[in-house]
Scaffold this active site. Structure first.
Site, short mmCIF file in Angstrom:
data_model
loop_
_atom_site.label_atom_id
_atom_site.label_comp_id
_atom_site.label_asym_id
_atom_site.label_seq_id
_atom_site.Cartn_x
_atom_site.Cartn_y
_atom_site.Cartn_z
N GLY A 1 0.81 -1.06 -0.07
CA GLY A 1 -0.08 0.24 -0.17
C GLY A 1 0.66 1.20 -0.02
O GLY A 1 2.11 1.33 -0.31
N LEU B 1 0.28 3.51 -2.11
CA LEU B 1 0.67 3.36 -3.64
C LEU B 1 1.50 4.71 -4.11
O LEU B 1 1.05 5.90 -3.62
CB LEU B 1 -0.24 3.00 -4.25
CG LEU B 1 -0.88 1.55 -3.93
CD1 LEU B 1 -1.93 1.00 -4.73
CD2 LEU B 1 0.20 0.35 -3.77
N HIS C 1 4.45 1.68 -7.98
CA HIS C 1 3.44 0.47 -7.86
C HIS C 1 2.57 0.55 -9.04
O HIS C 1 2.16 -0.58 -9.58
CB HIS C 1 2.76 0.72 -6.62
CG HIS C 1 3.28 0.63 -5.25
ND1 HIS C 1 3.46 1.92 -4.34
CD2 HIS C 1 3.67 -0.16 -4.74
CE1 HIS C 1 4.16 1.43 -3.47
NE2 HIS C 1 4.35 0.21 -3.56
N LYS D 1 13.24 -2.18 -7.99
CA LYS D 1 13.69 -1.07 -6.97
C LYS D 1 14.16 -2.14 -5.91
O LYS D 1 15.31 -1.74 -5.30
CB LYS D 1 12.62 -0.52 -6.44
CG LYS D 1 12.58 0.08 -5.04
CD LYS D 1 13.37 1.31 -5.06
CE LYS D 1 13.38 1.98 -4.04
NZ LYS D 1 13.07 1.54 -2.81
N SER E 1 9.63 5.56 -3.64
CA SER E 1 9.41 4.59 -2.40
C SER E 1 8.36 5.20 -1.48
O SER E 1 8.36 6.53 -1.27
CB SER E 1 10.75 4.32 -1.78
OG SER E 1 10.45 3.92 -0.36
N ARG F 1 8.47 5.13 1.45
CA ARG F 1 9.15 5.72 2.54
C ARG F 1 9.72 7.14 2.43
O ARG F 1 10.07 7.80 3.30
CB ARG F 1 10.25 4.98 3.19
CG ARG F 1 9.55 3.72 4.06
CD ARG F 1 10.92 3.07 4.55
NE ARG F 1 10.21 1.60 5.52
CZ ARG F 1 10.19 0.41 5.16
NH1 ARG F 1 10.68 0.21 3.66
NH2 ARG F 1 9.83 -0.54 5.69
P1 AMP Z 1 5.99 -2.32 -1.52
O1 AMP Z 1 4.57 -1.87 -1.20
O2 AMP Z 1 7.04 -1.19 -1.08
O3 AMP Z 1 6.11 -3.86 -0.61
O4 AMP Z 1 6.44 -2.49 -3.05
C1 AMP Z 1 5.59 -3.26 -3.80
C2 AMP Z 1 6.08 -3.66 -4.96
O5 AMP Z 1 6.18 -2.27 -5.72
C3 AMP Z 1 7.44 -4.26 -4.97
O6 AMP Z 1 7.56 -5.31 -6.02
C4 AMP Z 1 8.49 -3.24 -5.17
O7 AMP Z 1 9.74 -3.64 -5.77
C5 AMP Z 1 7.69 -2.47 -6.09
N1 AMP Z 1 8.21 -0.90 -6.09
C6 AMP Z 1 8.35 -0.30 -5.25
N2 AMP Z 1 8.83 0.96 -5.66
C7 AMP Z 1 9.21 1.03 -6.78
C8 AMP Z 1 9.66 1.68 -7.84
N3 AMP Z 1 10.13 2.83 -7.53
N4 AMP Z 1 9.74 1.21 -9.01
C9 AMP Z 1 9.18 -0.07 -9.25
N5 AMP Z 1 8.65 -0.76 -8.49
C10 AMP Z 1 8.63 -0.42 -7.32
#
Ligand code: AMP
Length: 274
Positions: A27, A29, A33, A145, A181, A183
């Site tokens: 989430g 997002l 994402h 990422k 990201s 964060r």
């Molecule tokens: P997360 O919500 O941070 O667990 O990320 C969910 C998915 O989104 C994971 O497969 C991450 O690698 C991908 N993701 C997060 N940030 C990026 C980004 N800047 N570019 C591409 N994919 C991303």
């Protein structure tokens, strides 16, 4: 767009969907994402996204409770991106009481993020295996990422003979190069201004290594660049792209990976080395 909050609702929704493309997320997002959603959509299958902040992948002193949550905003973005079904499980659904089984990871999970966060990849692999079992997608999309995470999941799928195709998606970046990201919102304005130095240091180092400069000295210089930008580098490493073993000299397939602390935020990034 359908929304499932219980396993009964999920089963009812997926029954008639046929082969699906799956995008797991935690989430909060952003466009990174959404680039996974777009890639999944482009594959032509109905798209299932999940939002689950997975407690098992956070260490005891990490930010599980402070991790950003924005369900209404996330659902609006998923709807706009053409997502067909969103799976929103709660913690007891994913971790029933008296759980006795988890996924043990080694190999590509051992170093780097695995060393800095010792329980992280076991938590990721376990929740992803559960999500695969619930959704049974034909393909699942993961962002580059988290380069090491893609290798850990690909290896799990290979080792456990899971019938799903893992599709890596390139990193989405802000205009100044910072990898998107969830964060990043915790960066204070001067930190946000300094943050692109990570991608800049990696691109510079990748160029030097590709041009034949010595690897150890180049990595040392990159760590210096990060320190000058106010970051505390955790690692900057040239690694085999799939095993994540360090490379003393350039040999393909290679990837340059890094993690650095900026204020309270841990930044991750990686680039290819052509
Ligand atoms: P997360 O919500 O941070 O667990 O990320 C969910 C998915 O989104 C994971 O497969 C991450 O690698 C991908 N993701 C997060 N940030 C990026 C980004 N800047 N570019 C591409 N994919 C991303």
């Amino acid at each position: 767009m359908k929304i499932a909050r219980t396993l009964t609702e999920l089963q009812a929704a997926t029954k008639t969907m046929g082969d699906t493309a799956f995008v797991p997320t935690m989430g909060a997002l952003h466009s990174g994402h959404l680039s996974l959603l777009a890639a999944a959509k482009a594959g032509g299958r109905p798209v299932v996204a999940s939002i689950f902040v997975n407690p098992a992948q956070f260490g005891p002193n990490e930010d599980y409770n402070r991790y950003p949550r924005d369900e209404a905003g996330d659902l609006a973005q998923l709807e706009a991106s053409g997502c067909d079904l969103v799976w929103l499980p709660d913690v007891p659904t994913m971790y029933p009481a008296h759980t006795a089984t988890t996924i043990h990871v080694s190999g590509p999970a051992t170093r780097w993020e695995g060393a800095a966060r010792p329980t992280h990849f076991a938590g990721v692999a376990t929740v992803v295996a559960k999500l695969f079992g619930q959704i049974r997608p034909a393909a699942a999309y993961f962002g580059e990422k988290d380069w090491q995470q893609v290798q850990v999941i690909s290896r799990m799928v290979e080792d456990l003979l899971l019938p799903v195709k893992i599709v890596p998606v390139p990193i989405a970046r802000d205009a100044d190069g910072l990898a998107l990201s969830s964060r990043n919102r915790f960066l204070l304005p001067p930190e946000r201004a300094a943050a692109p130095a990570l991608y800049a240091a990696l691109t510079k180092a990748a160029k030097h290594i590709a041009a034949g400069k010595e690897v150890a000295a180049t990595l040392h210089n990159a760590r210096h660049d990060l320190a000058v930008a106010g970051m505390v580098p955790d690692y900057v490493a040239l690694v085999h792209a799939h095993s994540l073993e360090p490379l003393a000299a350039l040999a393909q397939p290679a990837r340059l990976i890094a993690a650095a602390k900026l204020g309270h935020v841990r930044l991750l990034d990686n680039v290819p080395v052509a």
